[in-house]
Design a protein around this motif. Sequence first.
Motif, short mmCIF file in Angstrom:
data_model
loop_
_atom_site.label_atom_id
_atom_site.label_comp_id
_atom_site.label_asym_id
_atom_site.label_seq_id
_atom_site.Cartn_x
_atom_site.Cartn_y
_atom_site.Cartn_z
N PHE A 1 0.81 -1.26 -0.06
CA PHE A 1 -0.02 -0.02 -0.08
C PHE A 1 0.91 1.14 0.06
O PHE A 1 0.55 2.13 -0.70
CB PHE A 1 -0.99 -0.13 1.40
N GLN A 2 1.80 1.27 0.84
CA GLN A 2 2.80 2.32 1.02
C GLN A 2 3.45 2.86 -0.46
O GLN A 2 3.68 3.91 -0.82
CB GLN A 2 3.81 2.14 1.94
N HIS B 1 -7.91 0.23 -1.25
CA HIS B 1 -6.74 0.35 -2.07
C HIS B 1 -6.80 0.02 -3.62
O HIS B 1 -6.38 0.93 -4.59
CB HIS B 1 -5.56 -0.57 -1.64
N ASN B 2 -7.64 -1.04 -4.08
CA ASN B 2 -7.74 -1.13 -5.27
C ASN B 2 -8.45 -0.15 -6.24
O ASN B 2 -8.74 0.22 -7.28
CB ASN B 2 -8.48 -2.63 -5.68
N GLN C 1 -3.52 1.58 6.12
CA GLN C 1 -3.42 2.85 5.42
C GLN C 1 -3.73 2.60 3.87
O GLN C 1 -2.92 2.95 3.15
CB GLN C 1 -2.04 3.66 5.65
N PRO C 2 -5.02 2.10 3.64
CA PRO C 2 -5.41 1.84 2.28
C PRO C 2 -5.40 2.92 1.40
O PRO C 2 -5.28 3.02 0.21
CB PRO C 2 -6.56 0.95 2.04
N ALA C 3 -5.63 4.04 1.92
CA ALA C 3 -5.79 5.45 1.36
C ALA C 3 -4.34 6.35 1.84
O ALA C 3 -4.42 6.29 2.81
CB ALA C 3 -7.11 6.08 1.51
N GLU D 1 -8.13 -4.22 0.92
CA GLU D 1 -8.00 -4.36 -0.54
C GLU D 1 -8.71 -3.68 -1.53
O GLU D 1 -8.30 -3.15 -2.32
CB GLU D 1 -7.65 -5.82 -0.58
N GLU E 1 -8.51 2.82 -5.31
CA GLU E 1 -7.56 4.06 -5.69
C GLU E 1 -8.17 5.40 -4.95
O GLU E 1 -8.03 6.35 -5.36
CB GLU E 1 -7.11 4.53 -7.04
N ASN F 1 2.56 1.85 -3.28
CA ASN F 1 1.63 2.10 -4.37
C ASN F 1 1.15 3.57 -4.30
O ASN F 1 0.97 4.30 -5.36
CB ASN F 1 0.35 1.50 -4.53
N HIS F 2 1.09 3.93 -2.84
CA HIS F 2 0.52 5.50 -2.67
C HIS F 2 1.70 6.44 -3.33
O HIS F 2 1.51 7.42 -4.10
CB HIS F 2 0.62 5.83 -1.51
#
Length: 738
Positions: A360-361, A448-449, A473-475, A445, A451, A363-364
């Motif tokens: 997640f981190q 996060h997916n 922290q998915p966002a 998930e 976005e 991908n952010h």
Amino acid sequence: MQDAQHWQQQAQHCYQQGDYRQAAQYYEQAIEAAPQEKAYYWQYGLMLLCAGEVAEAQTAWLMAMLEGNPQQVEQWNLELIRHLEEAAQYHTQQAQYSLAQTLRQQIQEINPTDINNLLHLLQLAIHHKTYTGSEIAEWEMPELLTATPSPSINFDLLLATLSQVLQYAPLSPSSLDFAQASLPHIPPQQTFSTLTVLVNAATEIGHFRRRSDIAAKLIEIALQLAPNNADLVNLLAQFYQNSEQYEKGIEKARQYTTLVESLPDRVFASLGLLRALMNTGGHWQEAFSHFQEHQTLLQSLIEHPPETLTTVQVSILYQAYFFAPYFQDTPQTNRYYHNQIAQLCQANAAQLHQELYDKFQQNHKDRHLSRKNKKKLKIGYISYCFKSHSVGWLARWLIQHHNREEFELYGYLITATEVEDDLTKWYIQQFDYLYQSKHFLQLAEAIHNDEIDILIELDSLTVDTTCRVISYQPAPLQITWLGWDASGVPTIDYYLADQYVLPENAEQYYQEKIIRLPQSYVAVDGFEVGVPTLRREDLNIEPDAVLFFSAQKGYKRHIDTIRLQLQIIKAVPTSYFIIKGVADAEQVKATFHQLAEEVGLDQNRLRFLDTDPTEMIHRANLSLMDVVLDTYPYNGATTTLETLWVGVPLVTQVGEQFSARNSYTMLMNAGVEEGIAWTDEEYIKWGIKLGTNAALRQQVTQKLRESRKTAPLWNGRQFTREVEQAYWQIWNKYLVDS
């Protein structure tokens, strides 16, 4: 004989091709070639049955048995059942469930006490969604399970059927009877798998279907398999409390404290006992004493944190200091414990699923460039409370008034069922995109997916699943709003508040950055109000009496505040105190009666009401009251808004912590300062003043009615614009800082 075998082979070929009528004709020819071979008769009838000719199939079997003696007929029936059983298994494997059900129904007619066949039939009825819940009783399955020796029962089949029954018809009494009757057939090596089925069903029934009484009965059954299982005892304590079996809940909570050893588990067991005591609304002194012990345990945990925590321990420890604001208005102390515990949970949550957290981190960071110059933000809202719940009633105006040209709304519902109630249905229609699950990893998930740019959680510490989702922290930006108070979880960036609900120095002890909205941290366009169901004569109260009112859960009723309230009632002639809320009714009465005696108040001036059937009826009945007396150090929130909306004056005491300033900010944002007290003495004075001055009450009521036209508290659209502006501000800051 060779001709008969030839016809049989031809018949079986047609059978496998699904041509049952032609197969029946071939078996007729096989019977003509070898009339003494009974198996051909059984297969002939079976082909007719598969072709839908039930009566003809039964006639064929009956004719074949007419010449037999009783012993032969019995043997032939067994042979016939074997053929039907083999065919039922074959068609089940072929996913031809309707045909399998027909075959098993025929077995049932021949042998209605074949428990394994009945188990298969239950599964097939559930598969076809024709199961009504009455079949277990109609087929006398509990009695059959009791009478059948364990070696004769297919245990895997039994357990699978029990699991399906508890999922499909968990609220049926026969489901509980079935579970109880299954216990004697559980081999020791299958105890764990059976407990898993029972606990999973109880958890869904209790937490998501909100039938804690049935969930408690399931756990009682499970405890017969493992009487000293600490987790089961703890679950039972919770379900007893949630189903208002308070004394049983306390008993099991005490037992749980004796069954755990590790420090994290001792903390949670202590919290469970504290919750059990608080929920009654009448064990205040013992609860306060236990709270001191609980705080000592927490300090030990903070000073000597374990190297690792299990997933379950992480989930439960988020709420370890949950009840502190109900006992004491000491925000610096309370926030210290919340923040420390949240940091401990955060460190272990990330460690338990390190790859997910790291993904997640990363991908952010990778998505950062693509997020620049966005003209439309993806906003996610996650909560367990998108339903008829205080949070659900208040959050709807923000969702309704959102500007869809600037924001895409994603809803993440923490639920195991598709639809909870009418308010849930409304939320489902409002969100542009929706995801429902009860599993924190699935929710994380999904967020996060999708976005999501900014994720707003509405539950804080009230729901551990929400804490777990947030911890990964998915966002890239995460905000707490509305649900309780800030959670202290380190991955939360911001906390929405206003100039009143938190004091000026709050930034010193919150780990979250505080966003102070221009006016109020919450606003509604109003509430639906039903038809009153309560009259003064129902309460045996004279028409000119002054009615003071309090409607709160048991654990909001601090004993010191009750004493102040009773002094007000005593000082206002011809006044009564109407008390309503979820708690142990007898314990609440006993507490109020004892304190009334201490202050010299006649107990006949107290009235106790059951909760109303709906929120709309509660709001309608509020109009009967003259003055509402708020609780402290934990104020009302939704109850305060409802009180102000129907125009009833409110007396509240303001403190330092968020929960002691809710009513204060709502009164200020409604344009009313009458009833705001800063000390015990002022609380009593305002209560007496409003109770004895009818003109003042009317003046406040008129102010509240006029406030509907102009006050920020009743302007959901304006509030939404202010929140949206805050979203854009923190988003732009994120882009600059990243």
